[in-house]
Design a protein around this motif. Sequence first.
Motif, short mmCIF file in Angstrom:
data_model
loop_
_atom_site.label_atom_id
_atom_site.label_comp_id
_atom_site.label_asym_id
_atom_site.label_seq_id
_atom_site.Cartn_x
_atom_site.Cartn_y
_atom_site.Cartn_z
N ARG A 56 0.82 -1.20 0.00
CA ARG A 56 0.00 0.00 0.00
C ARG A 56 0.86 1.26 0.00
NH1 ARG A 56 -4.69 -0.69 4.14
NH2 ARG A 56 -2.96 -0.12 5.49
N ASN A 169 2.90 4.30 10.47
CA ASN A 169 1.96 4.51 11.59
C ASN A 169 2.12 5.92 12.15
OD1 ASN A 169 0.78 2.02 11.55
ND2 ASN A 169 2.03 1.16 13.18
N VAL A 173 -0.78 8.82 12.20
CA VAL A 173 -1.28 9.47 13.42
C VAL A 173 -1.05 10.98 13.34
CG1 VAL A 173 -1.15 9.52 15.94
CG2 VAL A 173 -0.88 7.37 14.76
N ARG A 177 -4.29 13.37 13.46
CA ARG A 177 -4.48 14.32 14.56
C ARG A 177 -4.18 15.76 14.16
NH1 ARG A 177 -1.62 10.65 19.35
NH2 ARG A 177 -3.14 8.96 19.33
N ASP A 201 8.16 9.91 17.34
CA ASP A 201 7.39 10.93 16.63
C ASP A 201 6.85 11.95 17.61
OD1 ASP A 201 4.62 10.22 17.60
OD2 ASP A 201 5.13 8.31 16.67
N GLY A 205 1.49 10.45 21.07
CA GLY A 205 1.58 9.16 21.77
C GLY A 205 0.43 8.21 21.53
N ILE A 214 -1.71 -3.07 20.95
CA ILE A 214 -1.27 -2.62 19.61
C ILE A 214 -0.50 -3.69 18.83
CG2 ILE A 214 -1.31 -0.12 20.06
CD1 ILE A 214 1.75 -0.32 20.46
N THR A 220 -6.82 -2.30 15.52
CA THR A 220 -6.58 -1.00 14.91
C THR A 220 -7.45 0.02 15.61
OG1 THR A 220 -6.77 0.25 12.85
CG2 THR A 220 -8.23 -1.64 13.06
N LYS A 223 -8.49 4.76 13.35
CA LYS A 223 -8.08 4.84 11.95
C LYS A 223 -9.22 4.48 11.03
CE LYS A 223 -3.18 4.08 11.56
NZ LYS A 223 -2.18 3.19 11.00
N ASN A 225 -8.81 3.33 7.67
CA ASN A 225 -8.55 2.16 6.84
C ASN A 225 -7.56 1.17 7.42
OD1 ASN A 225 -10.25 3.08 4.74
ND2 ASN A 225 -8.67 4.56 4.17
N LEU A 231 1.77 -3.79 13.12
CA LEU A 231 2.64 -4.00 14.28
C LEU A 231 2.72 -5.48 14.66
CD1 LEU A 231 1.88 -0.92 16.56
CD2 LEU A 231 3.91 -1.36 15.16
N PHE A 232 1.65 -6.20 14.44
CA PHE A 232 1.65 -7.65 14.71
C PHE A 232 2.72 -8.33 13.85
CE2 PHE A 232 -0.02 -11.76 13.07
CZ PHE A 232 0.18 -12.51 14.21
N ALA A 255 5.17 8.88 20.53
CA ALA A 255 5.45 7.47 20.79
C ALA A 255 6.90 7.15 20.45
CB ALA A 255 4.52 6.61 19.95
#
Length: 264
Positions: A56, A169, A173, A177, A201, A205, A214, A220, A223, A225, A231-232, A255
Amino acid sequence: MTKEECKDKINFLESELKALRSFTQKESEQHNKILTQSSKMAAMGEMIGNIAHQWRQPLMELSSILMEAEAKIRISKNLTYNQVLEMIDTSNQILKYMSNTIDDFRNFFATDKEKTKFKISEQIKRTVNILSSTLENKKIQIQIIIQSNPTIYGYQNEYSQVLINIISNAKDVLVQRGIENGIIKVKVYEKDGECITEIIDNAGGISEKYMDDIFKPFMTFEKKNGTGIGLFMSKLIVENNMNGRLSAKNVKNGAQFLIELPIF
Ligand SMILES: Nc1ncnc2c1ncn2[C@@H]1O[C@H](COP(=O)(O)OP(=O)(O)OP(=O)(O)O)[C@@H](O)[C@H]1O
Ligand SMILES: [Mg+2]
């Protein structure tokens, strides 16, 4: 019942039993076949899902390069020869990454895949390059701080996938935000004989209520989409395939993700 009749009856019952046994054996073979088939299908599905997830970002990147080229040609009419060459070069790198991704995921399910030695800083630069045009578009700054450049023994492209997931990610975020002056820092250093890649970042957080979940599949949050695979998958790569650790915590304004890997 005569003795003869008894024998006949026993013979008949024995042959029935034999037929029944062979039938149940066939049934069970069939059942096993279906089971193996469906677990193969599940693995395939998982692999395709992962490839789709991993493609993607680079697809968005390619489309953004083409959009930029089109805008330059149509609107300002000032696309130079060197700019075209640069775009082709970046696009080729992205395509190479996408093609490697397929090989990697094939290998992911194979037992005989090969590890290689690679320098961490080169791999980070290559990876950030794959994301650069999207980050630029979103006005997010990315800083790479190399304090040490150890050699890692493992799967080069898989390391990139982990970085892409974590950086994407952070980007998601930051955008979601509406953070202005978004910045993502990637820092590499050595500590206790390990190579640490730190990604920080300033997006505010991870919500504490989601912190424990997470790294679980299909989790998820906040978000539109998201699939909750990123993360998995990243944890699986770092901990099962690279002998390392992947962790997350909140720091001052955002984070922090740590990829800890053994040095070769
Ligand atoms: N840098 C970050 N800051 C705040 N929250 C984060 C950050 N990184 C991840 N998260 C949270 O962790 C969740 C899980 O991330 P993960 O990458 O596994 O899935 P996703 O990004 O939602 O979906 P996908 O990666 O499949 O598109 C995210 O939905 C988000 O809520
Ligand atoms: Mg993600």
